[in-house]
Design a protein around this motif. Structure first.
Motif, PDB file in Angstrom:
ATOM      1  N   LYS A 119      25.420  15.404  38.987  1.00 41.18           N
ATOM      2  CA  LYS A 119      24.637  14.387  38.425  1.00 41.18           C
ATOM      3  C   LYS A 119      24.319  13.490  39.542  1.00 41.18           C
ATOM      4  N   ARG A 120      25.246  13.119  40.568  1.00 40.90           N
ATOM      5  CA  ARG A 120      24.706  12.230  41.468  1.00 40.90           C
ATOM      6  C   ARG A 120      23.759  12.798  42.461  1.00 40.90           C
ATOM      7  N   ALA A 121      23.616  14.097  42.446  1.00 36.98           N
ATOM      8  CA  ALA A 121      22.611  14.735  43.417  1.00 36.98           C
ATOM      9  C   ALA A 121      21.262  14.823  42.668  1.00 36.98           C
ATOM     10  N   LEU A 122      21.346  15.168  41.035  1.00 40.52           N
ATOM     11  CA  LEU A 122      20.174  15.104  40.457  1.00 40.52           C
ATOM     12  C   LEU A 122      19.503  13.755  40.337  1.00 40.52           C
ATOM     13  N   MET A 123      20.319  12.723  40.168  1.00 43.92           N
ATOM     14  CA  MET A 123      19.884  11.183  40.072  1.00 43.92           C
ATOM     15  C   MET A 123      19.018  11.036  41.341  1.00 43.92           C
ATOM     16  N   PHE A 173      17.639  12.881  43.385  1.00 48.37           N
ATOM     17  CA  PHE A 173      16.284  13.804  43.418  1.00 48.37           C
ATOM     18  C   PHE A 173      15.113  12.951  42.595  1.00 48.37           C
ATOM     19  N   LEU A 174      15.917  12.539  41.408  1.00 41.94           N
ATOM     20  CA  LEU A 174      14.835  12.267  40.429  1.00 41.94           C
ATOM     21  C   LEU A 174      14.252  10.847  41.080  1.00 41.94           C
ATOM     22  N   ARG A 175      15.236  10.112  41.655  1.00 39.51           N
ATOM     23  CA  ARG A 175      14.703   8.572  42.227  1.00 39.51           C
ATOM     24  C   ARG A 175      13.562   9.036  43.255  1.00 39.51           C
ATOM     25  N   LEU A 230      15.705  22.105  47.410  1.00 43.19           N
ATOM     26  CA  LEU A 230      16.595  21.056  46.598  1.00 43.19           C
ATOM     27  C   LEU A 230      17.879  21.462  47.078  1.00 43.19           C
ATOM     28  N   THR A 231      18.461  22.528  47.591  1.00 42.86           N
ATOM     29  CA  THR A 231      19.775  22.685  48.257  1.00 42.86           C
ATOM     30  C   THR A 231      19.870  21.867  49.341  1.00 42.86           C
TER      31      THR A 231
END
Lengths: 244, 521
Positions: free
Chosen positions: B177-181, B183-185, B209-210
Motif C-alpha cells: 500500500k505504501r509503495a503504491l501510494m 507512486f500515485l503521489r 515500478l520495481t
C-alpha cells in the motif's frame, strides 16, 4: 446550466426534426414561415444546409424543434442519412403542383421507415396550396371552390388550377402509412404552425429527452441520469482526495 | 444547384472518418467552398457505426472488394438458437448501432473542450465510463477481496480509483500500500520529477515500478491496465506509460465524482463524425457519399496540376466526374507495411452484465461503459505457448444506455494488437472468460459475434500541397482504446496550413442560433 426557474414551469424538450423532399418544393420556406413568420417570393435555392430552432408551446410542455434542412443538396442525397439519424420527427414535403415531387416524397417515407429511428413521427406535407386556390396568383380562371385544408373537397380535377396532386390521393397514401398529413402554404402561412403543433403532439412522451445538459432535476429517468454534462468540467483539476 | 464538376472548390476532403470530419468542422465557418466525399455510402469511415443489416452489408462489401479498406478477415456469426421462440434473441436491425471505433474520451481531452467551444456538443450526448477491471488468474494476492467478482476460472478485480480507494483497500498489505501510494503521489506531478524516471524513459515500465518504487509484481497489472497500452509489458516503456496513467488519474472527478472518461452515446466516435459533418453542411459544405477518388494502379491519385497564381488541381472521381479544387485532404490510399494490424471483435450478449457496472459514486451519472483488461499471460490457448509474449486484450463493455443495443443486452468490443487466427482466438477466449467470471442469472448468451482485422493507416494529410511533402508521418490511431489528442493536433496543423494567416481561433464558434443560447445558458 439549468433553465432559470420560475418563468418556465412547463417541461421543455428538444426534438430533432429533419426536412426532406425534392428540390424547390418549399422546404426552407416552410421553416422560414414557422420560425420567422416570413416568406420570400422566388427565394434562391438554399446554399448549404440550414439549422434552425423554434419552440412550440403545448398546454403541458414546450417542445423545442431543432430543424435540419437539407436544402440545396438534394441531388446528392447524402445529407439525409446523417440528418435523420436519431431524429424524432421528419417533415416530408412535396409540391401539390408537381406529381413527381409526391413520388419523391414517398421514396423518402419508405427510406425513413427502413432506416430512421423506430418510432420517428413523419408528417407528409403538400406545400404551395396558394397555387391551387383561385385567388392564389397564377390561375386566372375561376375554380369553383377553394378546397378545405383537410381534403374535404376531393374533386379538384380543375384544369385551371395549378394543383396536380389531388388531396385525396396524398391523404389516402398518408393514412395507409400512418403519416400526419397537411396541405400548407408557406406563402400565406396556412397550416404551417398546425403542422409543427401536430408533430409536437404526436411525439410520444417516452421518447422526449429533457433540455440538453441539465442535471439534478426531478423526474429523472435512467437515461437522464446517465448523461454527462460536458460544460460542467472543473477549470482546476480535481485535487484528488489525499487520504494520507 | 451546385454541380460537382461545374464548381471550383477551395478544398476537397476525401473520407468522412473522424480526422476529416473534425477538419470539416474546423473549416465550417471559413467561407471556403468545401466538397466532402466518401467512397462508402455511409459516414464515418473507420469510425462508422452500423445496424445489424448494415454490418452484414459492410462485411459483404469488403468481401467483394477487399482492396480499399483498412478492414479484412471479417466474419459474422449468429449462434443458432435451439428454439427460436424461446430464450433471448437479437432484436430488429435498427435497435443496434455497433461501433467500429468505440473509443473512450478522457475528461481532459482537448477533443471535449473543442466540441464545447465549437458548440456542436449540443447535438451530442456523453455517458460515463465506470469501472476498470483487471482479469486475474492468481488465487494468491487478493483472495477474498470484496472488490473481486465471483471466481470461476479467473476473477475480475476492480482497479482502484485513486489514492483514497487504495488507502481503504482491505486486502493490500501495508508495504504494498505504501509503495503504491508513493507512486500515485509521484504520478500526480511526474513531469516535475524527471530525476525519478529519466533513466527509465525507454525501459520497460514494470522494471521502473520495481526498481524505483518497489511495487510488487502482483500490482503491476492494474497499473499497466491504466496505460491502455496495446503492447506487452516488456515493450511498454516508461515514457509511454507515465503520461497515460497520469491522464487517467487526473481525469477522475473532472465531470463528476468517481469517473474520468466518457463515451459518446449512439455508436462511439461515429456520432462525433456525423455531428461534425452536419455542422460543416450547415456552413455550406457539400456532402456526397458513394464517391471516391479515382486512383492509379500504384494507389496514387490522378492529379492534373495547373500552375497559376494559386495552384488548381483537377482530379477524377471513380465515376469519371472531374473535380477542380485548390487543395485536397485525405488518407494516403495505400497501407504501409510497417503499420500494425489488430484483431477486433464485437459481441452482443443477452445480459445487462450488471456486476460490471456498480454505481460510480453518489450523485455521479450511472455508468454506460466498463473496461476489462486481460493482461499479458492471463489467457491461454490450448495450442500456443509463450503466453507472456501475447499482448493484453482490452474489452470495452457498453450497456444499453449507450444506445448501441436494446435494453437487456450489452455489447462487448474487444481488441488485441495481434493479427491472424491467434488474435481471434484470444479475443474469443477473453469474451468467454469475461462472461464466465460474472455471476449473472440467466447466464449470458452470445447473440451476435463480429470479428475483423484492422490495419492502422497513415493519417490524413494534404494530398496535394505546394511542397508535395507529407505533412506528417504518424499513423491514425482509431485503434487506440482511448481517443488520442494527437489526432486533434494533426487536424489543427492541417487547418492552419489551409487557413494560413486568417486562421483565427481553432474550433471556437458562436452558437448559430441566438435563441439556443438564451435558453440553455
Amino acid at each position: 446550466m439549468a433553465d432559470s426557474g420560475a418563468s418556465q414551469p412547463k417541461p421543455s424538450s428538444s426534438v430533432k426534426l429533419v426536412l426532406l423532399g425534392e428540390a424547390a418544393v418549399g422546404k426552407s420556406s416552410l421553416v422560414m414561415r414557422f420560425v420567422n413568420n416570413d416568406f420570400q417570393e422566388n427565394k434562391e435555392p438554399t446554399i448549404g444546409a440550414a439549422f434552425l430552432t423554434q419552440k412550440c408551446n403545448l398546454p403541458t410542455r414546450t417542445i423545442k424543434f431543432e430543424i435540419w434542412d437539407t436544402a440545396g443538396q438534394e441531388r446528392f442525397a447524402s445529407l439525409a442519412p446523417m440528418y435523420y439519424r436519431n431524429a424524432q420527427a421528419a417533415l416530408v414535403v412535396y409540391d401539390i403542383t408537381k406529381p413527381s415531387s409526391l413520388t419523391k416524397a414517398q421514396h423518402w417515407v419508405a427510406e425513413l421507415q427502413r432506416q430512421a429511428s423506430p418510432g420517428i413521427v413523419i408528417a407528409l406535407v403538400g406545400n404551395k396550396y396558394d397555387l391551387a386556390s383561385p385567388s392564389g396568383g397564377d390561375n386566372a380562371e375561376d375554380a369553383d371552390a377553394a378546397p378545405a385544408a383537410e381534403g374535404e373537397n376531393p374533386e379538384e380535377e380543375d384544369s385551371a388550377d395549378a394543383r396536380r396532386v389531388p388531396t385525396k390521393t396524398a391523404k389516402a397514401y398518408a393514412d395507409e402509412e400512418s403519416l400526419l398529413f397537411f396541405e400548407t402554404s408557406a406563402k400565406t402561412g396556412m397550416n404551417v404552425a398546425e403542422v409543427f403543433t401536430a408533430i409536437a403532439n404526436a411525439i410520444p412522451e417516452t421518447s422526449l429527452k429533457g433540455p440538453r445538459g441539465v442535471g439534478g432535476q426531478t423526474n429523472l429517468n435512467r437515461q437522464e441520469d446517465a448523461r454527462v454534462n460536458l460544460t460542467g468540467g472543473r477549470a482546476e483539476g480535481p485535487k484528488e482526495g489525499c487520504a494520507c | 444547384m451546385e454541380t460537382l464538376d461545374g464548381t471550383e472548390w477551395d478544398l476537397l476532403i476525401v473520407g468522412t472518418g473522424l480526422p476529416q470530419s473534425l477538419l470539416a468542422l474546423a473549416l465550417s465557418r471559413s467561407g471556403k467552398k468545401i466538397l466532402h466525399i466518401d467512397q462508402n455510402d455511409y459516414y464515418g469511415g473507420p469510425e462508422a457505426a452500423f445496424s445489424l443489416q448494415e454490418v452484414e452489408e459492410w462485411g459483404k462489401g469488403l468481401a467483394d472488394d477487399p482492396s480499399s479498406a483498412p478492414f479484412s478477415s471479417i466474419s459474422i456469426t449468429k449462434p443458432e438458437q435451439v428454439d427460436p421462440d424461446e430464450g433471448p434473441s437479437l432484436s430488429f436491425s435498427r435497435a443496434y448501432s455497433l461501433a467500429l471505433c468505440p473509443q473512450l474520451i478522457y475528461a481532459r481531452s482537448t477533443l471535449l473542450q473543442h466540441l464545447v467551444s465549437s458548440k456542436v456538443y449540443r447535438q451530442l450526448e456523453f455517458l460515463a465510463v465506470g469501472s476498470f477491471w483487471v482479469y486475474s488468474l492468481g488465487a494468491d494476492e487478493t483472495a477474498g477481496s470484496p472488490e473481486a467478482l465471483t471466481p470461476v476460472g479467473g476473477r475480475l478485480l476492480r482497479v482502484p480509483n485513486g489514492r483514497e480507494d487504495v488507502f481503504q483497500d482491505q486486502v493490500l498489505d501495508f508495504k504494498a500500500k505504501r509503495a503504491l501510494m508513493k507512486f500515485l503521489r509521484f504520478i500526480a506531478d511526474y513531469e516535475e520529477q524527471p530525476e525519478v524516471w529519466e533513466d527509465h524513459r525507454n525501459k520497460p515500465f514494470p522494471s521502473f515500478l520495481t526498481e524505483q518504487f518497489k511495487i510488487p509484481a502482483s500490482l503491476h497489472a492494474p497499473l499497466l491496465a491504466l496505460t491502455l497500452s496495446p503492447a506487452v509489458p516488456a515493450q511498454t516503456t516508461t515514457d509511454h506509460a507515465l503520461p497515460r496513467i497520469a491522464r487517467h488519474l487526473r481525469s477522475i472527478g473532472f465531470f463528476g465524482a468517481g469517473f474520468g472518461s466518457v463515451i459518446p452515446k449512439w455508436g462511439g466516435m461515429s456520432e462525433i463524425t456525423q455531428v461534425a459533418c452536419r455542422a460543416s453542411a450547415v456552413g455550406g459544405g457539400v456532402y456526397v457519399l458513394g464517391k471516391g477518388l479515382s486512383t492509379t494502379l500504384d494507389g496514387s491519385i490522378n492529379l492534373d496540376h495547373q500552375e497559376g497564381e494559386t495552384p488548381i488541381y483537377k482530379v477524377r472521381l471513380k465515376d469519371g466526374e472531374l473535380i477542380t479544387t485548390g487543395q485536397i485532404v485525405g488518407d494516403p490510399s495505400h497501407p504501409r507495411l510497417e503499420d500494425p494490424a489488430y484483431c477486433r471483435s464485437i459481441t452482443v450478449v443477452s445480459s445487462t452484465l450488471d456486476p460490471l457496472f456498480p454505481p460510480i459514486a453518489e450523485d455521479a451519472p450511472s455508468p454506460a461503459c466498463a473496461v476489462v483488461i486481460f493482461p499479458s499471460g492471463t489467457l491461454k490457448l490450448d495450442t500456443a505457448d509463450g503466453e507472456a509474449k501475447v499482448p493484453p486484450v482490452y474489452i470495452s463493455v457498453h450497456n444499453s444506455d449507450a444506445g448501441e443495443c436494446p435494453a437487456g443486452q450489452s455489447v462487448l468490443y474487444a481488441s488485441i494488437a495481434l493479427k491472424g487466427t491467434a488474435g481471434f482466438q484470444y479475443l474469443k477466449k477473453s469474451v468467454e472468460a469475461l462472461l464466465l467470471s460474472l455471476d449473472v442469472t440467466p447466464s449470458p448468451t452470445t447473440l451476435l459475434s463480429v470479428q475483423y482485422e484492422q490495419q492502422s493507416r497513415p493519417s490524413m494529410q494534404l494530398l496535394a500541397s505546394e511542397t508535395d511533402e507529407p505533412t506528417n508521418n504518424s499513423s491514425s490511431s482509431s485503434m487506440d482504446l482511448a481517443f488520442d489528442d494527437s489526432v486533434l493536433d494533426q487536424v489543427k496543423g492541417l487547418w492552419q496550413e489551409i487557413m494560413g494567416e486568417d486562421a483565427g481561433k481553432f474550433l471556437v464558434f458562436e452558437d448559430r442560433e441566438a435563441n439556443m443560447t438564451e435558453d440553455d445558458e
